[in-house]
Design an enzyme around this catalytic site. Structure first.
Site, PDB file in Angstrom:
ATOM      1  N   ASP A  18       0.847  -1.453  -0.052  1.00 25.87           N
ATOM      2  CA  ASP A  18      -0.012  -0.348   0.075  1.00 25.87           C
ATOM      3  C   ASP A  18       0.241   1.393   0.114  1.00 25.87           C
ATOM      4  O   ASP A  18       1.962   1.468   0.887  1.00 25.87           O
ATOM      5  CB  ASP A  18      -0.542   0.184   1.195  1.00 25.87           C
ATOM      6  CG  ASP A  18      -2.017   0.758   1.472  1.00 25.87           C
ATOM      7  OD1 ASP A  18      -2.556   1.983   0.252  1.00 25.87           O
ATOM      8  OD2 ASP A  18      -3.173   1.342   2.223  1.00 25.87           O
ATOM      9  N   HIS A  35       3.100   3.629  -8.910  1.00 24.89           N
ATOM     10  CA  HIS A  35       2.999   2.094  -9.329  1.00 24.89           C
ATOM     11  C   HIS A  35       4.601   1.618  -9.957  1.00 24.89           C
ATOM     12  O   HIS A  35       4.828   0.103  -9.812  1.00 24.89           O
ATOM     13  CB  HIS A  35       2.055   2.136 -10.025  1.00 24.89           C
ATOM     14  CG  HIS A  35       0.376   2.319  -9.715  1.00 24.89           C
ATOM     15  ND1 HIS A  35       0.291   1.783  -8.366  1.00 24.89           N
ATOM     16  CD2 HIS A  35      -0.521   3.460  -9.925  1.00 24.89           C
ATOM     17  CE1 HIS A  35      -0.999   2.449  -7.744  1.00 24.89           C
ATOM     18  NE2 HIS A  35      -1.329   3.132  -9.069  1.00 24.89           N
ATOM     19  N   LEU A 129      10.839 -20.734  -4.628  1.00 23.70           N
ATOM     20  CA  LEU A 129       9.842 -19.643  -3.874  1.00 23.70           C
ATOM     21  C   LEU A 129       8.091 -19.821  -4.667  1.00 23.70           C
ATOM     22  O   LEU A 129       8.663 -20.013  -5.673  1.00 23.70           O
ATOM     23  CB  LEU A 129      10.233 -18.589  -3.489  1.00 23.70           C
ATOM     24  CG  LEU A 129       9.055 -17.546  -3.268  1.00 23.70           C
ATOM     25  CD1 LEU A 129       9.047 -16.859  -1.907  1.00 23.70           C
ATOM     26  CD2 LEU A 129       9.458 -16.212  -3.183  1.00 23.70           C
TER      27      LEU A 129
HETATM   28  C1  FPP Z   1      -1.143   0.880  -3.409  1.00 19.62           C
HETATM   29  O1  FPP Z   1      -1.056   1.515  -3.472  1.00 19.62           O
HETATM   30  C2  FPP Z   1      -0.979  -1.032  -4.671  1.00 19.62           C
HETATM   31  C3  FPP Z   1      -1.524  -1.211  -5.681  1.00 19.62           C
HETATM   32  C4  FPP Z   1      -3.300  -0.711  -5.571  1.00 19.62           C
HETATM   33  C5  FPP Z   1      -1.673  -2.290  -6.635  1.00 19.62           C
HETATM   34  C6  FPP Z   1       0.151  -2.287  -6.084  1.00 19.62           C
HETATM   35  C7  FPP Z   1       0.492  -2.371  -7.679  1.00 19.62           C
HETATM   36  C8  FPP Z   1       1.974  -2.957  -7.627  1.00 19.62           C
HETATM   37  C9  FPP Z   1       3.226  -2.651  -6.721  1.00 19.62           C
HETATM   38  C10 FPP Z   1       2.512  -3.325  -8.887  1.00 19.62           C
HETATM   39  C11 FPP Z   1       1.671  -3.898 -10.548  1.00 19.62           C
HETATM   40  C12 FPP Z   1       2.152  -5.943  -9.184  1.00 19.62           C
HETATM   41  C13 FPP Z   1       3.066  -6.359  -9.472  1.00 19.62           C
HETATM   42  C14 FPP Z   1       3.042  -8.074  -8.540  1.00 19.62           C
HETATM   43  C15 FPP Z   1       3.737  -6.947 -10.944  1.00 19.62           C
HETATM   44  P1  FPP Z   1      -2.741   3.069  -3.688  1.00 19.62           P
HETATM   45  O2  FPP Z   1      -2.347   3.423  -4.735  1.00 19.62           O
HETATM   46  O3  FPP Z   1      -3.414   2.790  -2.873  1.00 19.62           O
HETATM   47  O4  FPP Z   1      -1.037   3.645  -2.713  1.00 19.62           O
HETATM   48  P2  FPP Z   1      -2.547   5.004  -2.163  1.00 19.62           P
HETATM   49  O5  FPP Z   1      -2.899   4.433  -1.169  1.00 19.62           O
HETATM   50  O6  FPP Z   1      -0.976   5.575  -1.505  1.00 19.62           O
HETATM   51  O7  FPP Z   1      -3.213   5.712  -2.737  1.00 19.62           O
END
Ligand code: FPP
Length: 247
Positions: A18, A35, A129
């Protein structure tokens, strides 16, 4: 390099990644940049988990609720996941990583489902893994699908209702065959599970860390593992004699 670890290393670590958006916002960058940096942190975390001897690493990549985000952001996230699989699959396979995807596969776009299936198929027999990617995943949805599948078996006379046990329910979840997570880590300071592995988390230790996901490092993972090693897990039983009673 990682510091020496206090055993026991958990068999299964699950992470709610997150804070990509807030990481970017704090730097005046676009959410897309957050991201992208998040994917780099994913790469590092997978490698670190392997080095540390973790057997299962589950990452919450896209929730069934993430479809509520603006279309451009959804496309960014799907694009990054596709790119990750295209670019990293060969290397992960080389490193003996086995990939499992959990989440609802029905109705997924034609450009994403074949990639997910290919990742699972290519790495099916690897013994290192296990990287579990939660994609289009929501725990209530997963449990609902399991209940529907059991109800259908009862309806068709294949199963009698009084033979339904917790183990049978587990075996119908997307995580069938994967041990429950010992440790769930959430980054960014939020302290909730957000519909992630609700059934499987019954006895998981939870560690919440303030850093945003793009800043996640092997050192932070090791810190979380140390906290885990200090916890006294009792699974509902009494504390072992000679051990301090936890809460
Ligand atoms: C949270 O940040 C993260 C996500 C919604 C997605 C996580 C995805 C990735 C790291 C990229 C793709 C994944 C892989 C496995 C390659 P948020 O956007 O909710 O952040 P915020 O709460 O600060 O807005």
């Amino acid at each position: 390099m990682s510091e020496p670890l206090v055993p026991p290393v958990p068999e299964h670590v699950a992470i709610i990644m997150d804070g990509n958006g807030r990481w970017a916002n704090a730097r005046g960058l676009t959410r897309t940049m957050g991201h992208r940096k998040g994917v780099e942190a994913v790469r590092d975390a997978v490698r670190a988990a392997g080095r540390l001897g973790i057997r299962y690493l589950t990452l919450y990549a896209f929730s069934s609720e993430n479809w509520r985000r603006p279309e451009t952001e959804i496309n960014d996230l799907l694009g990054l996941l596709k790119l990750f699989i295209r670019r990293d699959l060969a290397e992960l396979h080389n490193e003996n990583v086995r990939i499992r995807i959990i989440g609802d596969r029905t109705g997924l776009r034609g450009d994403i489902l074949p990639l997910l299936l290919e990742a699972e198929e290519t790495t099916r027999n690897n013994s290192g893994l296990t990287l579990v990617i939660a994609f289009n995943y929501g725990s209530r949805d997963e449990i609902t699908r399991a209940v529907v599948s059991l109800a259908k078996d009862v309806e068709e006379g294949l199963l009698s209702a009084d033979r339904i046990t917790a183990d049978l329910i587990s075996s119908r979840l997307d995580t069938a065959g994967i041990p429950d997570p010992d440790l769930i880590i959430r980054t960014s300071g939020e302290e909730r599970l957000s519909n992630f592995l609700l059934w499987q988390a019954a006895y998981s230790e939870l560690v919440f860390i303030p850093e945003f996901w793009p800043d996640f490092t092997e050192a932070l993972l090791v810190e979380a593992l140390k906290k885990f090693a200090m916890r006294n897990r009792r699974f509902g039983a009494l504390a072992e004699p000679g051990k301090m009673a936890g809460t």
